[in-house]
Write an enzyme that holds these catalytic residues in place. Structure first.
Site, PDB file in Angstrom:
ATOM      1  N   LYS A  50      74.925  38.032  39.953  1.00 51.09           N
ATOM      2  CA  LYS A  50      73.330  37.678  39.343  1.00 51.09           C
ATOM      3  C   LYS A  50      73.174  38.768  38.289  1.00 51.09           C
ATOM      4  CE  LYS A  50      68.970  37.844  40.506  1.00 51.09           C
ATOM      5  NZ  LYS A  50      67.020  38.054  41.427  1.00 51.09           N
ATOM      6  N   ASP A  77      63.930  40.803  35.368  1.00 55.61           N
ATOM      7  CA  ASP A  77      63.436  39.947  37.135  1.00 55.61           C
ATOM      8  C   ASP A  77      61.314  40.283  36.222  1.00 55.61           C
ATOM      9  OD1 ASP A  77      62.388  38.302  39.090  1.00 55.61           O
ATOM     10  OD2 ASP A  77      63.128  38.875  40.653  1.00 55.61           O
ATOM     11  N   LYS A  93      55.446  38.774  39.625  1.00 60.68           N
ATOM     12  CA  LYS A  93      55.522  40.219  40.388  1.00 60.68           C
ATOM     13  C   LYS A  93      53.924  41.185  40.191  1.00 60.68           C
ATOM     14  CE  LYS A  93      60.591  40.230  40.782  1.00 60.68           C
ATOM     15  NZ  LYS A  93      60.624  40.170  42.335  1.00 60.68           N
ATOM     16  N   ASP A 135      68.003  43.866  38.043  1.00 63.85           N
ATOM     17  CA  ASP A 135      68.380  42.830  38.775  1.00 63.85           C
ATOM     18  C   ASP A 135      69.406  42.157  37.776  1.00 63.85           C
ATOM     19  OD1 ASP A 135      67.342  40.937  40.860  1.00 63.85           O
ATOM     20  OD2 ASP A 135      66.459  39.656  39.377  1.00 63.85           O
ATOM     21  N   ASP A 182      60.247  32.779  41.206  1.00 67.61           N
ATOM     22  CA  ASP A 182      60.366  34.575  41.552  1.00 67.61           C
ATOM     23  C   ASP A 182      61.346  34.398  42.052  1.00 67.61           C
ATOM     24  OD1 ASP A 182      60.655  37.535  41.541  1.00 67.61           O
ATOM     25  OD2 ASP A 182      59.328  37.534  42.862  1.00 67.61           O
ATOM     26  N   GLU A 223      64.304  33.255  41.322  1.00 66.15           N
ATOM     27  CA  GLU A 223      65.990  32.524  40.504  1.00 66.15           C
ATOM     28  C   GLU A 223      66.732  33.062  40.854  1.00 66.15           C
ATOM     29  OE1 GLU A 223      63.624  36.098  40.386  1.00 66.15           O
ATOM     30  OE2 GLU A 223      65.989  37.119  39.803  1.00 66.15           O
ATOM     31  N   ARG A 264      69.170  32.713  42.922  1.00 64.47           N
ATOM     32  CA  ARG A 264      69.698  31.458  43.897  1.00 64.47           C
ATOM     33  C   ARG A 264      69.543  30.503  42.470  1.00 64.47           C
ATOM     34  NH1 ARG A 264      64.832  31.162  48.501  1.00 64.47           N
ATOM     35  NH2 ARG A 264      65.002  33.320  47.971  1.00 64.47           N
TER      36      ARG A 264
HETATM   37  N1  BES Z   1      65.200  39.969  42.038  1.00 61.41           N
HETATM   38  C1  BES Z   1      64.537  39.784  43.498  1.00 61.41           C
HETATM   39  C2  BES Z   1      64.587  40.787  45.144  1.00 61.41           C
HETATM   40  C3  BES Z   1      65.004  42.336  44.743  1.00 61.41           C
HETATM   41  C4  BES Z   1      63.358  42.694  45.333  1.00 61.41           C
HETATM   42  C5  BES Z   1      66.032  42.386  44.614  1.00 61.41           C
HETATM   43  C6  BES Z   1      63.347  44.127  46.105  1.00 61.41           C
HETATM   44  C7  BES Z   1      65.684  43.818  44.497  1.00 61.41           C
HETATM   45  C8  BES Z   1      64.843  44.901  45.314  1.00 61.41           C
HETATM   46  C9  BES Z   1      64.659  38.618  43.793  1.00 61.41           C
HETATM   47  O1  BES Z   1      65.070  38.332  42.223  1.00 61.41           O
HETATM   48  C10 BES Z   1      63.260  38.046  44.117  1.00 61.41           C
HETATM   49  O2  BES Z   1      62.251  37.970  43.553  1.00 61.41           O
HETATM   50  N2  BES Z   1      63.122  37.717  45.408  1.00 61.41           N
HETATM   51  C11 BES Z   1      62.170  36.812  46.171  1.00 61.41           C
HETATM   52  C12 BES Z   1      62.733  35.716  46.760  1.00 61.41           C
HETATM   53  C13 BES Z   1      61.109  35.133  47.366  1.00 61.41           C
HETATM   54  C14 BES Z   1      60.061  34.915  46.273  1.00 61.41           C
HETATM   55  C15 BES Z   1      61.271  34.086  47.839  1.00 61.41           C
HETATM   56  C16 BES Z   1      61.440  37.830  47.141  1.00 61.41           C
HETATM   57  O3  BES Z   1      62.128  38.628  47.807  1.00 61.41           O
HETATM   58  O4  BES Z   1      60.561  38.298  47.458  1.00 61.41           O
HETATM   59 ZN    ZN Z   2      65.524  38.495  40.802  1.00 59.59          ZN
HETATM   60 MN    MN Z   3      63.268  37.330  41.525  1.00 59.68          MN
END
Ligand code: BES
Ligand code: ZN
Ligand code: MN
Length: 501
Positions: A267, A272, A279, A290, A349, A351, A353
């Site tokens: 990734k 992000d 966020k 990220d 968010d 993104e 996947r």
């Molecule tokens: N990059 C984040 C996940 C992340 C969170 C990485 C904390 C490192 C530390 C990812 O893109 C994300 O925002 N995931 C969301 C998914 C949700 C919207 C289904 C999450 O985990 O909150």
């Molecule tokens: Zn992310």
């Molecule tokens: Mn995200």
């Protein structure tokens, strides 16, 4: 820093500091520590008798030698209990000891190989661990900061071995350890870099430099090419950013006679923000990291090439920012991935996947197998594991077993999670073939199931490194900031895949 291996007596070494060690409970030091003790007229054994040196793990005792031996300082490192000693501790204690000596201004250091004597470890592995510990432990990210006034570096580390017959073996270990440590540091450099500097284009340039350094094939797919190939998922994530997206491809052919290459997918979200599903402000700066998964696969293939592993591996990193703007993808929008499958974006968010969906399609079109994707994918995985382990899911048990073992060897704990078919239900969309978020529970598994929808029947491991991409304080080989996990694990996994071919 240069690392050398020399045969001889460490007590005669002129470095600005020498490192010896002591297991807990040992009252009369032997081996190199004993020799140094004798040369210091019993200074070490006296401190043991007085109870100042106990040999407890992480105990550091600095002795000023005042002309009794060529080196002005001896650092006695406590190794802890002999029956609890491990290769991980060799790495960590080397890192901790060297950071201490850097602080006191020792610009050259000589050390013995912890664990290679009465520790009973394979000397090559122990030497490798010393080099990894040194290279990783002394890492600093100082590109954008004026050095502190008395900040100095250790320029030279000499690994000293009394037994001349062991020198060649130790040299091999040190060379491999240095490459592994440097690989982790390359990944750290990319992940620590602020997002205004490490744009997708800058990440592509860094990958190109590492490819050129090792003679890897390198290619970047620009936006127009992604459009031609129908990569609507990554393009949908990139839609809100003014930075052009890049799909970075690196090909290492260490085993030209084998027909397939392993796919290493990472990734590469260089920032992000969450996009329109933005966020919260607190901690958002961490999302410059990220792209840690992308950095890890780039660094791992660099190390594979440096070490000439007899394996083929192709890196695919979909790199883009995830930003809100008038042109950004909105919740409810439908994207079409490279394989023609449509995705309803519920949460912008989620993104990672999305970009991985297109990377997986591209990797399958290229015939790569197995696929290993690495991503800071879900907060859910971070909540599940905390900072002590990296989570993964796998469709292939033998691959999973190899990954667990590789993580153990690297000192990067991996923990397997299940894939649960039924959770695909949560990803059913009324308007598209799949939607990008499921329900609240089992978030890390929902994310993996989303990626599996694109992986189909290709053997696959998905590494969710959100728990371990960063640490908040120095500890052993870990230096505050990006960890460089799971670079070394990936290299060991490639080694084990090479053995199996
Ligand atoms: N990059 C984040 C996940 C992340 C969170 C990485 C904390 C490192 C530390 C990812 O893109 C994300 O925002 N995931 C969301 C998914 C949700 C919207 C289904 C999450 O985990 O909150
Ligand atoms: Zn992310
Ligand atoms: Mn995200």
């Amino acid at each position: 820093m240069q690392i050398k291996v020399e045969g001889g007596d460490i007590a005669r070494c002129p470095a600005k500091a020498i490192i010896v060690n002591l297991f807990e409970g040992v009252t009369s030091p032997g081996g190199a520590t004993g020799a140094v003790d004798v040369a210091l007229d019993g200074a070490i054994s006296q401190l043991i008798q007085e109870g100042e040196i106990k040999g407890k793990e992480k105990e550091l005792t600095l002795i000023h030698t005042l002309g009794r031996i060529p080196s002005p300082r001896v650092l006695v490192v406590g190794l802890g209990k002999a029956d609890k000693f491990s290769i991980d501790k060799v790495r960590d204690l080397t890192a901790t000891a060297l950071r201490h000596l850097r602080k006191v201004g020792a610009e050259s250091v000589a050390t013995i190989v912890h664990g290679a004597g009465i520790g009973g470890f394979d000397p090559e592995e122990a030497a490798q661990a010393v080099a990894e510990g040194a290279v990783m432990g002394l890492y600093r990210f100082t590109r954008h900061k004026k050095p502190e006034q008395d900040e100095r570096e250790i320029h030279e580390l000499t690994v000293v071995e009394f037994d001349a017959n062991k020198v060649d073996v130790l040299r091999r270990g040190v060379e491999r350890g240095a490459v592994l440590g440097e690989a982790a540091n390359h990944a750290r450099d990319m992940a620590n870099e602020p997002a205004n500097v490490l744009t997708p284009a800058a990440l592509a340039e860094k990958a190109r430099a590492l490819a050129e350094d090792t003679g890897l094939e390198y290619e970047v797919l620009e936006r127009e090419e992604m459009e031609r190939q129908g990569m609507g998922a990554i393009l949908g994530v990139a839609a809100g950013s003014t930075q052009p997206p890049k799909l970075i491809v690196m090909r290492y052919k260490g085993n030209p006679s084998a027909p397939v290459a392993v796919g290493l997918l990472g990734k590469g979200i260089t920032f992000d923000s969450g996009g329109i599903s933005i966020k919260p402000a607190a901690g958002m700066e961490e999302m410059k990291g990220d792209m840690s998964g992308g950095a890890a696969v780039v660094a791992a293939v660099w190390a594979a090439a440096k070490l000439r592993l007899p394996v083929n591996a192709t890196v695919v990193v979909p790199a883009t920012e995830n930003m809100p703007s008038g042109s950004a993808t909105k919740p409810g929008d439908v994207l079409r991935a490279m394989n023609g499958k449509t995705i309803e974006v519920i949460n912008t968010d989620a993104e990672g996947r999305l970009v991985l969906a297109d990377a997986v399609c591209y990797a399958r079109q290229q015939g790569l197998s197995p696929l290993i994707d690495v991503a800071t994918l879900t907060g859910a995985m971070q909540v599940a594991l905390g900072p002590g382990a990296t989570g993964f899911m796998a469709t292939d048990d033998s691959l999973a077993a190899k990954l667990l073992r590789a993580g153990e060897v690297a000192g990067e704990r991996m923990w397997r999670f299940p894939l649960i078919d039924e959770y695909r239900e949560h990803l059913k969309s009324d308007v598209a073939d799949i939607k990008n978020t499921g329900n609240r529970y089992g978030g890390a598994i929902n994310a993996a199931e989303f990626i599996r929808f694109f992986v189909e029947d290709t053997p696959w491991v998905h590494i969710d490194m959100a728990p371990t991409d960063n640490v908040d304080k120095d500890k052993g080989v870990w230096v505050k900031g990006a960890t460089g996990i799971p670079v070394r694990t990936l290299v060991h996994l490639l080694r084990s895949l090479a053995d199996a071919e």
